[in-house]
Design an enzyme around this catalytic site. Structure first.
Site, short mmCIF file in Angstrom:
data_model
loop_
_atom_site.label_atom_id
_atom_site.label_comp_id
_atom_site.label_asym_id
_atom_site.label_seq_id
_atom_site.Cartn_x
_atom_site.Cartn_y
_atom_site.Cartn_z
N ILE A 142 0.63 -0.68 -0.54
CA ILE A 142 0.09 -0.02 0.00
C ILE A 142 1.44 1.63 -0.28
CG2 ILE A 142 -0.18 0.39 2.88
CD1 ILE A 142 -3.14 0.64 2.10
N GLN A 199 10.10 -5.37 12.04
CA GLN A 199 8.79 -5.32 11.02
C GLN A 199 7.20 -5.09 11.44
OE1 GLN A 199 8.29 -10.28 12.46
NE2 GLN A 199 6.91 -9.81 11.25
N HIS A 253 5.84 -12.22 6.28
CA HIS A 253 5.74 -11.25 4.95
C HIS A 253 7.12 -11.35 3.79
CE1 HIS A 253 5.66 -8.07 7.06
NE2 HIS A 253 6.50 -7.39 5.79
P1 AMP Z 1 7.12 -4.95 7.72
O1 AMP Z 1 7.61 -3.22 7.97
O2 AMP Z 1 7.77 -5.09 7.06
O3 AMP Z 1 6.09 -5.34 8.47
O4 AMP Z 1 6.06 -4.02 6.37
C1 AMP Z 1 4.53 -3.73 6.51
C2 AMP Z 1 4.34 -3.63 4.77
O5 AMP Z 1 2.64 -4.00 4.82
C3 AMP Z 1 4.69 -2.33 4.83
O6 AMP Z 1 5.66 -1.74 3.42
C4 AMP Z 1 3.32 -1.49 4.52
O7 AMP Z 1 3.13 -0.80 3.81
C5 AMP Z 1 2.61 -2.47 4.37
N1 AMP Z 1 1.00 -2.98 4.02
C6 AMP Z 1 0.72 -2.52 5.62
N2 AMP Z 1 -0.79 -2.68 5.33
C7 AMP Z 1 -1.06 -2.77 3.64
C8 AMP Z 1 -2.59 -2.93 2.77
N3 AMP Z 1 -3.76 -3.89 3.90
N4 AMP Z 1 -2.19 -3.34 1.50
C9 AMP Z 1 -0.62 -3.79 1.87
N5 AMP Z 1 0.03 -3.23 2.71
C10 AMP Z 1 0.03 -3.07 3.71
#
Ligand code: AMP
Ligand code: ZN
Length: 116
Positions: A31, A93, A99
């Site tokens: 996102i 994280q 992910h």
């Molecule tokens: P992390 O810091 O590795 O946990 O990254 C989490 C990622 O999830 C971030 O890059 C966010 O932009 C992404 N994210 C959070 N909510 C959503 C969502 N609803 N749809 C797509 N990506 C998301």
């Protein structure tokens, strides 16, 4: 997991820009993209972090990793990309559902960030 945002995406309670789905895995665009191509590959099963992967999930993790270059090419990354798995507090994280970030674009990505 009721309140996990990625479980909600798996259950289709939250919309995502999905680029791949099978029985075990989905992939969707981040996102807040960090580069022209930035998508996430997640297991449908709620696994919190890379710390929590079990020996019997080896093939699941392998499937996720094998999808990275296939989907990266489909998304236009012909000349390289970066894979990142932020893990835990120190790893930065934010969403505690495992992910794989796949990040790429036309230009060379900036170097990895170093902490002091
Ligand atoms: P992390 O810091 O590795 O946990 O990254 C989490 C990622 O999830 C971030 O890059 C966010 O932009 C992404 N994210 C959070 N909510 C959503 C969502 N609803 N749809 C797509 N990506 C998301
Ligand atoms: Zn989850």
């Amino acid at each position: 997991m009721d309140n996990c945002i990625f479980c909600k995406i798996v259950r289709k309670e939250i919309l995502s820009n999905k680029i791949y789905e099978d029985e075990e895995i989905i992939a969707f665009n981040d996102i807040h993209p960090a580069a022209p191509v930035h998508f996430l590959i997640i297991p449908k099963q709620h696994i919190e972090t890379l710390y929590d992967i079990q020996d019997d999930q080896q093939s699941l993790l392998g499937k996720m990793m094998l999808l990275a270059p296939k989907l990266a090419k489909e998304q236009g990354c012909q000349d390289g990309f970066r894979v990142v798995i932020n893990t835990g507090r120190v790893g930065g994280q934010e969403v505690f559902h495992l992910h794989i970030h796949v990040i790429g674009g036309r230009e060379r990505l900036s170097p990895m960030v170093h902490s002091g």
